[in-house]
Structure formats: C-alpha cells, structure tokens
Design a protein around this motif. Structure first.
Motif, short mmCIF file in Angstrom:
data_model
loop_
_atom_site.label_atom_id
_atom_site.label_comp_id
_atom_site.label_asym_id
_atom_site.label_seq_id
_atom_site.Cartn_x
_atom_site.Cartn_y
_atom_site.Cartn_z
N THR A 136 0.85 -1.21 0.00
CA THR A 136 0.00 0.00 0.00
C THR A 136 0.87 1.25 0.00
O THR A 136 0.61 2.23 -0.72
N PHE A 137 1.93 1.21 0.82
CA PHE A 137 2.85 2.35 0.87
C PHE A 137 3.49 2.60 -0.50
O PHE A 137 3.52 3.72 -1.01
N PHE A 138 4.02 1.52 -1.10
CA PHE A 138 4.73 1.69 -2.38
C PHE A 138 3.79 2.04 -3.52
O PHE A 138 4.17 2.77 -4.44
N VAL A 139 2.55 1.53 -3.48
CA VAL A 139 1.58 1.92 -4.51
C VAL A 139 1.26 3.40 -4.42
O VAL A 139 1.19 4.12 -5.42
N ILE B 291 5.23 11.31 1.10
CA ILE B 291 6.63 11.24 0.69
C ILE B 291 6.75 11.38 -0.83
O ILE B 291 7.65 12.06 -1.35
N ALA B 292 5.83 10.73 -1.54
CA ALA B 292 5.86 10.83 -3.00
C ALA B 292 5.62 12.26 -3.46
O ALA B 292 6.14 12.69 -4.50
N GLY C 96 -3.54 0.86 9.95
CA GLY C 96 -2.25 0.58 9.34
C GLY C 96 -2.26 0.84 7.85
O GLY C 96 -1.31 1.40 7.28
N ILE C 97 -3.36 0.41 7.18
CA ILE C 97 -3.49 0.65 5.74
C ILE C 97 -3.54 2.15 5.45
O ILE C 97 -2.89 2.65 4.53
N ALA C 98 -4.32 2.86 6.27
CA ALA C 98 -4.45 4.31 6.07
C ALA C 98 -3.11 5.02 6.28
O ALA C 98 -2.73 5.89 5.49
N VAL C 99 -2.39 4.64 7.33
CA VAL C 99 -1.09 5.27 7.61
C VAL C 99 -0.11 4.97 6.48
O VAL C 99 0.63 5.86 6.02
N SER C 100 -0.08 3.73 6.00
CA SER C 100 0.82 3.36 4.90
C SER C 100 0.51 4.17 3.65
O SER C 100 1.41 4.68 2.97
N PHE C 101 -0.79 4.32 3.35
CA PHE C 101 -1.21 5.07 2.16
C PHE C 101 -0.84 6.55 2.29
O PHE C 101 -0.31 7.16 1.35
N VAL C 102 -1.12 7.13 3.46
CA VAL C 102 -0.84 8.56 3.67
C VAL C 102 0.66 8.82 3.61
O VAL C 102 1.11 9.79 2.98
#
Length: 265
Positions: free
Chosen positions: A128-131, A218-219, A207-213
């Motif tokens: 999720t973070f990398f996407v 950062i991107a 966790g999903i929300a934090v990874s996405f945000v």
C-alpha cells in the motif's frame, strides 16, 4: 501407575484452585522455554501437564482416582521386579516422548499459523505504501488481455487476503471482552486471545491508512524526480486502478512463502 497428586505436590482432596496454582508454579520452573529447550525439563514438564490435564477434569479425575484405588501393587506391572521396572520405565519414556513430540508439534503449528497472518498483513501495508508512493501505470499501459490478467490476479489476491485475515481473526481475536484461561500462561488471569475482533479490524484499517498517507506524502516531495525518471511507468496522481496492486502483491508474496515452507518441510 504415576501418582499425579505427588507430581503436582498436592493432596488427594486438592481443589481446582489449588491444582491450578500448583501447576502454574511448576510450569514456571519446568517449561522448556525457561530451561533453554532442555529435553529433561521438557519430559518433566510433560508429566506435570498430563497430571494437570487429568486432575483438572472432574470426569478424568474420577476415573483416575478409581484406577489409583484399584492398583494394589500385586500385578506384574506394578511389582518391584527388575524386569517389570524396566518395562514400566520404557513405557513411561515412550509416553513422555509422545507428549513432548505433541507439544513441539503444537508449537510448530502455532508458529506457522502466526506466519500465515503476519506475512499477508505486512505485505499489504508495505505494498500500500509503495503503490501510494510510485502510483504505477500498469493498468493504464496494459492491453485488454493484460487488464484481464490484472483483474483476475486482483480477485484471486483479494479472496486469498480475506481468507487469511478471517482465519487469523478467528484464531487470535474474540468477539466479546471475555478473559480466557490458558494452561501455558504464567500470569494470574491471562487472555488466550490478545485483542477483540473490532480492535484488530480498526488496527488493520489504521495501518493501511497510515501506509497510504505516508506513501502519498513522501511521493509528493519526489513526484518530479519519479515522473521524470520513469514517466511511462509512474503517475503523478492517484487513480482507482491502484487498488488492484496490494492484493496482488499479497498473493504473490504469500504463495512464494508457502512454496518455500513446503520445500523446507
């Protein structure tokens, strides 16, 4: 015949609370984890665990008490003859080895079950973070056949992820905040399952929300670099198609993990 009352160092009239207290005291002393995996400690712990298993169950205890009362020492099995003692010792060792093997196998299965939950969850959060960070354009750049493949993998990955999460939640969470007793816990009133199902779901979504945000933020600082380097692979904006990729990543990583485990087994 082993005297389980002597094993636990309690009287024949011991109450359930006294049995539990005696068992926990001995478990703290003899548990294999506390004794560096000592086989001798494991065998002694197996005897203690068996004694508690029998005496803590009213039906099993009643049958055991009857057998204990009936054993008068006149049979060959209970005699003090050297050969009888050797046979009795061999039988007891086989029984203890079976109990230890069962205990180790249960620990191994518990470890595998935990891995089956941890791997998909970690993969889901990382993917999720990398996407969110890279915003890949696989969907946009794919031909119709490629899009069919992406959708197929997404559906398979989503079903796989849901099954893994469902199994993990059923195993490690509870519906109501009820305190469960565990034979192998050292605390006074340990919980068999660490958290409620609602708490687990909320933590997973958080966790999903934090990874996405985090990935998005950062991107946002590196969009120009990413787009300039790989304009044909990465997008500068979020698209609905990005939701396809985390379940696919979970499927690929988890299947790879299962293949590795089978080869090691």
């Amino acid at each position: 015949m082993a005297n389980y009352y002597k094993v636990l160092n309690v009287s024949r009239a011991a109450t359930a609370a006294e049995l539990k207290s005696a068992y926990r005291r001995l478990a703290r002393e003899l548990h294999p984890d506390v004794n560096g995996g000592s086989k001798d400690a494991a065998k002694r712990f197996a005897v203690v665990a068996k004694a508690y298993e029998v005496l803590s169950d009213p039906k099993k205890r009643s049958r055991y008490d009857q057998k204990l009362a009936d054993s008068n020492g006149n049979s060959v099995f209970y005699s003090e003859n050297t050969h009888a003692q050797r046979i009795r010792r061999m039988a007891m060792e086989q029984k203890l080895n079976a109990i230890v093997d069962k205990f180790i196998d249960r620990e191994r299965r518990e470890s595998l079950a935990m891995q089956e939950l941890i791997f998909p969850v970690v993969t889901l959060l990382v993917s999720t973070f990398f996407v969110a960070f890279f915003k890949p354009l696989f969907w946009e750049n794919s031909e119709p056949l490629g899009k069919i493949l992406i959708v197929t993998l997404f559906v398979a990955g989503l079903i796989h992820l849901i099954n893994r999460l469902r199994t993990g939640f059923l195993r490690y969470t509870y519906d109501n905040p009820v305190i469960h007793d565990s034979l192998f816990s050292y605390g006074e009133e340990p919980e068999e399952k660490p958290m409620s199902r609602i708490t687990a779901v909320m933590l997973l979504l958080a966790g999903i929300a934090v990874s996405f945000v985090l990935g998005t933020l950062i991107a946002g600082q590196m969009d120009r670099v990413i787009v300039n380097m790989q304009a044909s692979l990465f997008s500068a904006s979020l698209t609905p198609a990005l939701a396809f990729y985390p379940p696919i990543a979970v499927l690929i990583v988890d299947v790879t993990h299962m293949i590795v485990l089978k080869r090691q087994g």
